[in-house]
Design a protein around this motif. Structure first.
Motif, PDB file in Angstrom:
ATOM      1  N   TRP A 128      -5.779   4.325 -10.479  1.00  0.00           N
ATOM      2  CA  TRP A 128      -6.024   3.892  -9.153  1.00  0.00           C
ATOM      3  C   TRP A 128      -5.664   4.731  -8.152  1.00  0.00           C
ATOM      4  N   SER A 129      -4.692   5.620  -8.075  1.00  0.00           N
ATOM      5  CA  SER A 129      -4.431   6.522  -7.154  1.00  0.00           C
ATOM      6  C   SER A 129      -5.414   7.383  -6.676  1.00  0.00           C
ATOM      7  N   GLU A 130      -6.022   7.981  -7.757  1.00  0.00           N
ATOM      8  CA  GLU A 130      -7.164   8.974  -7.525  1.00  0.00           C
ATOM      9  C   GLU A 130      -8.465   8.194  -7.115  1.00  0.00           C
ATOM     10  N   VAL A 131      -8.675   7.227  -7.606  1.00  0.00           N
ATOM     11  CA  VAL A 131      -9.854   6.527  -7.131  1.00  0.00           C
ATOM     12  C   VAL A 131      -9.729   5.892  -5.713  1.00  0.00           C
ATOM     13  N   SER A 132      -8.721   5.384  -5.384  1.00  0.00           N
ATOM     14  CA  SER A 132      -8.360   4.926  -4.288  1.00  0.00           C
ATOM     15  C   SER A 132      -8.661   6.088  -2.897  1.00  0.00           C
ATOM     16  N   LEU A 140     -10.690   8.460  -3.412  1.00  0.00           N
ATOM     17  CA  LEU A 140     -12.115   8.722  -3.444  1.00  0.00           C
ATOM     18  C   LEU A 140     -13.076   7.561  -2.555  1.00  0.00           C
ATOM     19  N   ALA A 141     -12.270   6.346  -2.516  1.00  0.00           N
ATOM     20  CA  ALA A 141     -12.963   5.319  -1.766  1.00  0.00           C
ATOM     21  C   ALA A 141     -12.843   5.387  -0.483  1.00  0.00           C
ATOM     22  N   LEU A 142     -11.658   5.835  -0.016  1.00  0.00           N
ATOM     23  CA  LEU A 142     -11.257   6.067   1.355  1.00  0.00           C
ATOM     24  C   LEU A 142     -12.136   7.222   1.851  1.00  0.00           C
ATOM     25  N   ASN A 143     -12.000   8.437   1.092  1.00  0.00           N
ATOM     26  CA  ASN A 143     -12.515   9.752   1.578  1.00  0.00           C
ATOM     27  C   ASN A 143     -14.209   9.599   1.692  1.00  0.00           C
ATOM     28  N   TYR A 144     -14.731   9.013   0.740  1.00  0.00           N
ATOM     29  CA  TYR A 144     -16.266   8.768   0.747  1.00  0.00           C
ATOM     30  C   TYR A 144     -16.637   7.641   1.556  1.00  0.00           C
ATOM     31  N   LYS A 145     -15.780   6.822   1.788  1.00  0.00           N
ATOM     32  CA  LYS A 145     -16.069   5.365   2.429  1.00  0.00           C
ATOM     33  C   LYS A 145     -17.160   4.655   1.603  1.00  0.00           C
ATOM     34  N   THR A 190      -2.942  -3.565  -3.275  1.00  0.00           N
ATOM     35  CA  THR A 190      -2.791  -2.201  -3.067  1.00  0.00           C
ATOM     36  C   THR A 190      -3.743  -1.663  -2.299  1.00  0.00           C
ATOM     37  N   PHE A 191      -4.943  -1.827  -2.653  1.00  0.00           N
ATOM     38  CA  PHE A 191      -6.202  -1.250  -2.042  1.00  0.00           C
ATOM     39  C   PHE A 191      -6.461  -2.019  -0.661  1.00  0.00           C
ATOM     40  N   GLY A 192      -6.129  -3.145  -0.283  1.00  0.00           N
ATOM     41  CA  GLY A 192      -6.168  -3.884   0.702  1.00  0.00           C
ATOM     42  C   GLY A 192      -5.317  -3.275   1.699  1.00  0.00           C
ATOM     43  N   GLU A 193      -4.083  -3.130   1.278  1.00  0.00           N
ATOM     44  CA  GLU A 193      -3.172  -2.411   2.217  1.00  0.00           C
ATOM     45  C   GLU A 193      -3.331  -1.011   2.721  1.00  0.00           C
ATOM     46  N   MET A 194      -4.105  -0.313   1.867  1.00  0.00           N
ATOM     47  CA  MET A 194      -4.504   1.179   1.987  1.00  0.00           C
ATOM     48  C   MET A 194      -5.758   0.963   3.255  1.00  0.00           C
ATOM     49  N   GLY A 195      -6.425   0.071   3.369  1.00  0.00           N
ATOM     50  CA  GLY A 195      -7.401  -0.257   4.406  1.00  0.00           C
ATOM     51  C   GLY A 195      -8.803  -0.158   3.716  1.00  0.00           C
ATOM     52  N   ILE A 196      -8.795  -0.405   2.183  1.00  0.00           N
ATOM     53  CA  ILE A 196      -9.858  -0.472   1.633  1.00  0.00           C
ATOM     54  C   ILE A 196     -10.362  -1.884   1.482  1.00  0.00           C
ATOM     55  N   LYS A 197     -11.387  -2.330   2.052  1.00  0.00           N
ATOM     56  CA  LYS A 197     -11.849  -3.635   2.242  1.00  0.00           C
ATOM     57  C   LYS A 197     -13.119  -4.042   1.488  1.00  0.00           C
TER      58      LYS A 197
END
Length: 469
Positions: free
Chosen positions: A195-199, A201-206, A225-232
């Motif tokens: 999850w850490s590495e994939v999150s 990727l989701a953030l960097n590549y939007k 966890t993903f929501g708190e990181m700003g991934i919606k």
């Protein structure tokens, strides 16, 4: 959506009936907001500073309970999620289940190209429209990031369909993203190990991301966890198991997730859900059996909250049920499915060709039209405006009358003396009771056809052309 009636929405609108939105009244505009045929931003006055508070409140109230996300770009981009209800009769389901069919990175290039083209070119005409599939899921089977990237590049060169990049290896996903980072693919998947590495990727590549766990507590933890990181833009995969007790548990997980998001207001897991009917191929080795169970799973989870699916079989006996049940479930139950009333040509009619009457209920109309065209019967086919109701019910309910039949021909400027040599109209067998009324109102000769359009060819052989009076 926390409002469900136009009156509730109307309270937040300017109430000036200015018609700048294209509707005559604010109440009419409110109705369109409820059925999502218009957006709040279509009302220019509400965007002014004086209405800012009401605008923000209304946007919040109209937001769907399940987050709506977009995969892909351009005209083929696909929206999923966006549901507000658990049962179709409560309103309607809005964003049809996305069907993604797989390719994999160990395929020979010629087979890859052939399969991609078969997926993107699939379409089935049904009730006045073409049914298509939506996406291509690219699976990493090789474990080789470079090979996966090459496959992603080749697929992206062939198709504009949205892509799902499938691997639990973050390095593989990153290699694929580098190729199509501007095409907003869905990446599959993050789990409790990566999850850490994939999150990142989701953030960097939007890009939107799938979270996978068959343990709902762990899945919720990942979503938090993903929501708190700003991934919606998140999709939840609670696991799809194709047989026995595990299938029952899969079904229950889907229901729990959707009920939690809609009924219980748990926004931290109110995301679209992914089903993977492709997993049937991991259990059943016979291709027909695997295709059958894949289709069964697709049908189950189309009905029960699957917003996106990954499938494998491209056999017509598998794909046709999948697109048909999706079309059925996502047809708005509040609106009859109908065609525009009028008189249409089937084939190349002449003055000696028959004039046949039916209703504008789409399923009836296209069934009749198909039976006529497939049997090469050149004719005129009149679709009478019955508010989208079939023949038998329309006759009983008064929607199909002699006056409406006459009105249909008049509005179409269809003059029997100019268009035909026989001044004869054929009514469906289920409308036989209207024969006398139609003769009196129109002055035409009326013949009664069969009750089923499939019998028209045999009826024509015996009864057409009409015998002179």
């Amino acid at each position: 959506m926390k409002v469900n009636s136009p009156l509730q929405v109307y309270k937040f609108l300017p109430q000036t009936n200015c018609a700048e939105c294209g509707e005559a009244t604010c109440m009419a505009f409110a109705s369109h907001l409820i059925d999502r045929s218009k957006k709040v931003e279509d009302c220019p006055p509400i965007l002014k500073e004086g209405f800012k508070k009401k605008y923000l409140e209304l946007v919040t109230l109209l937001a769907p309970e399940i987050r709506e996300i977009t995969i892909g770009t351009g005209e083929r981009a696909k929206r999923i999620g966006g549901d507000d209800i658990l049962y179709r009769h409560q309103l309607t389901f809005f964003d049809p289940t996305a069907l993604a069919y797989d390719v994999w990175d160990t395929m020979p290039e010629n087979e890859l190209v052939e399969r991609v083209n078969k997926i993107q070119n699939f379409r089935k005409f049904y009730v006045g429209k073409f049914l298509n599939v939506d996406m291509i899921a690219i699976r990493c089977v090789s474990g080789d990031a470079l090979k996966f990237a090459a496959t992603v590049r080749k697929v992206s060169e062939i198709t504009k369909l949205p892509l799902v990049l499938c691997s639990f290896d973050p390095a593989v996903l990153k290699a694929g993203l580098e190729v199509v980072k501007d095409k907003n693919p869905l990446i599959y998947a993050a789990n409790e190990k990566n999850w850490s590495e994939v999150s990142e990727l989701a953030l960097n590549y939007k890009v939107p991301v799938v979270l996978f766990s068959s343990d709902l507590d762990k899945l919720k933890s990942l979503a938090l966890t993903f929501g708190e990181m700003g991934i919606k833009d998140i999709v939840l995969d609670p696991g799809t198991y194709p047989q026995g007790k595990q299938l029952k548990e899969t079904f229950e997980r889907f229901i729990k997730l959707r009920r939690s998001g809609i009924k219980e207001g748990q926004k931290d897991i109110a995301y679209p859900i992914m089903a993977v009917p492709l997993n049937a191929w991991l259990v059943y080795k016979d291709t027909v059996t695997a295709s059958y169970w894949e289709t069964v799973l697709a049908s189950i989870f189309t009905v029960r909250y699957g917003d996106i699916m990954i499938l494998h079989s491209l056999e017509p006996y598998a794909m046709l049920p999948e697109v048909h049940i999706r079309d059925t479930i996502y047809t708005d139950p509040r609106t009859p499915v109908k065609v525009a009333p009028g008189v249409n040509e089937v084939g190349s009619p002449t003055k000696d060709s028959p004039v046949i009457v039916t209703t504008n209920f789409a399923l009836t109309y296209y069934t009749v039209e198909s039976d006529l065209s497939s049997n090469k019967i050149n004719c005129y086919l009149a679709a009478v405006d019955t508010d989208g109701i079939g023949v038998e019910a329309a006759v009983a309910g008064g929607q199909l009358t002699a006056a409406k039949i006459k009105d249909t021909f008049q509005k179409a400027n269809f003059e029997f003396k100019d268009k035909t040599s026989h001044s004869t109209v054929i009514l469906p067998g289920l409308a036989a009771r209207l024969q006398g009324d139609v003769e009196d109102v129109t002055g035409l000769r009326v013949m009664i056809g069969p009750p089923d359009s499939g019998r028209i060819p045999g009826w024509m052989e015996k009864n057409w052309p009409p015998k002179p009076k």
